[in-house]
Design a protein around this motif. Structure first.
Motif, PDB file in Angstrom:
ATOM      1  N   ALA A 132      51.224 -56.689 -17.338  1.00  0.00           N
ATOM      2  CA  ALA A 132      52.059 -57.644 -18.065  1.00  0.00           C
ATOM      3  C   ALA A 132      53.401 -57.897 -17.377  1.00  0.00           C
ATOM      4  O   ALA A 132      54.108 -58.828 -17.740  1.00  0.00           O
ATOM      5  N   LYS A 133      53.740 -57.069 -16.392  1.00  0.00           N
ATOM      6  CA  LYS A 133      55.021 -57.236 -15.705  1.00  0.00           C
ATOM      7  C   LYS A 133      54.972 -58.483 -14.821  1.00  0.00           C
ATOM      8  O   LYS A 133      53.960 -58.782 -14.196  1.00  0.00           O
ATOM      9  N   GLU A 134      56.095 -59.188 -14.789  1.00  0.00           N
ATOM     10  CA  GLU A 134      56.191 -60.411 -14.003  1.00  0.00           C
ATOM     11  C   GLU A 134      56.163 -60.068 -12.516  1.00  0.00           C
ATOM     12  O   GLU A 134      56.912 -59.215 -12.043  1.00  0.00           O
ATOM     13  N   LYS A 135      55.281 -60.733 -11.799  1.00  0.00           N
ATOM     14  CA  LYS A 135      55.143 -60.496 -10.352  1.00  0.00           C
ATOM     15  C   LYS A 135      56.053 -61.458  -9.587  1.00  0.00           C
ATOM     16  O   LYS A 135      56.245 -62.598 -10.014  1.00  0.00           O
ATOM     17  N   PRO A 136      56.605 -61.015  -8.462  1.00  0.00           N
ATOM     18  CA  PRO A 136      57.455 -61.905  -7.668  1.00  0.00           C
ATOM     19  C   PRO A 136      56.614 -63.031  -7.038  1.00  0.00           C
ATOM     20  O   PRO A 136      55.414 -62.861  -6.805  1.00  0.00           O
ATOM     21  N   ALA A 137      57.251 -64.163  -6.794  1.00  0.00           N
ATOM     22  CA  ALA A 137      56.564 -65.288  -6.179  1.00  0.00           C
ATOM     23  C   ALA A 137      56.131 -64.903  -4.758  1.00  0.00           C
ATOM     24  O   ALA A 137      56.806 -64.132  -4.083  1.00  0.00           O
ATOM     25  N   ARG A 138      54.993 -65.428  -4.335  1.00  0.00           N
ATOM     26  CA  ARG A 138      54.527 -65.151  -2.974  1.00  0.00           C
ATOM     27  C   ARG A 138      53.873 -66.409  -2.412  1.00  0.00           C
ATOM     28  O   ARG A 138      53.332 -67.229  -3.143  1.00  0.00           O
ATOM     29  N   ALA A 139      53.940 -66.533  -1.138  1.00  0.00           N
ATOM     30  CA  ALA A 139      53.316 -67.668  -0.459  1.00  0.00           C
ATOM     31  C   ALA A 139      51.859 -67.353  -0.210  1.00  0.00           C
ATOM     32  O   ALA A 139      51.488 -66.224   0.135  1.00  0.00           O
TER      33      ALA A 139
END
Length: 143
Positions: A132-139
């Motif tokens: 449920a934790k927000e994941k960092p943006a990734r390309a």
């Protein structure tokens, strides 16, 4: 991100807030200085923290219970005063109690909830489940 809803029975216009239905025992509330203690709810990337302002209590006065995503926070304090002299005996009993129940979102890891009491504030840590934790943006590379 979870949306949390808090409901006050005294003022139904406060329907948008946090933590599902914020239920409390109306009968017990007046015994605790005329109201239910103030509560802060803080959200971080790791989880939530509930802070209950309850000065004058001991950590042994609190009881926390988690059942079916419902966290119930209650406290009860009993004070006895006795005064004796040759002509009379005076005894006074004072009871203070409150209870609040929060419906927790499914993103909370119930097995890792922890509580501490320090300087009149009960602090309850409600960590989020890893998924449920927000994941960092990734390309994402196109192949």
């Amino acid at each position: 991100m979870s949306t949390l809803v808090k409901t006050h029975f005294a003022n139904p216009s406060y329907l948008n807030g946090f933590f599902g239905k914020d239920l409390f025992n109306e009968l017990a509330a007046p015994a605790f200085s005329g109201s239910v203690p103030a509560v802060n709810v803080v959200e971080s990337t790791e989880g939530f923290r509930i802070e209950v302002a309850a000065p004058g209590l001991q950590k042994s006065d609190f009881k926390l219970n988690l059942e079916k995503n419902q966290l119930t926070i209650s406290a009860q304090k009993e004070q006895k005063e006795e005064e004796k002299n040759e002509k009379y005996t005076r005894r006074e009993f004072k009871y203070a109690s409150f209870q609040r129940t929060f419906t927790l979102p499914n993103s909370i890891d119930g097995d890792k909830i922890e509580a501490t009491y320090n300087e009149g504030v009960l602090s309850i840590a409600l960590p989020k489940r890893e998924e449920a934790k927000e994941k960092p943006a990734r390309a994402i590379e196109v192949a």
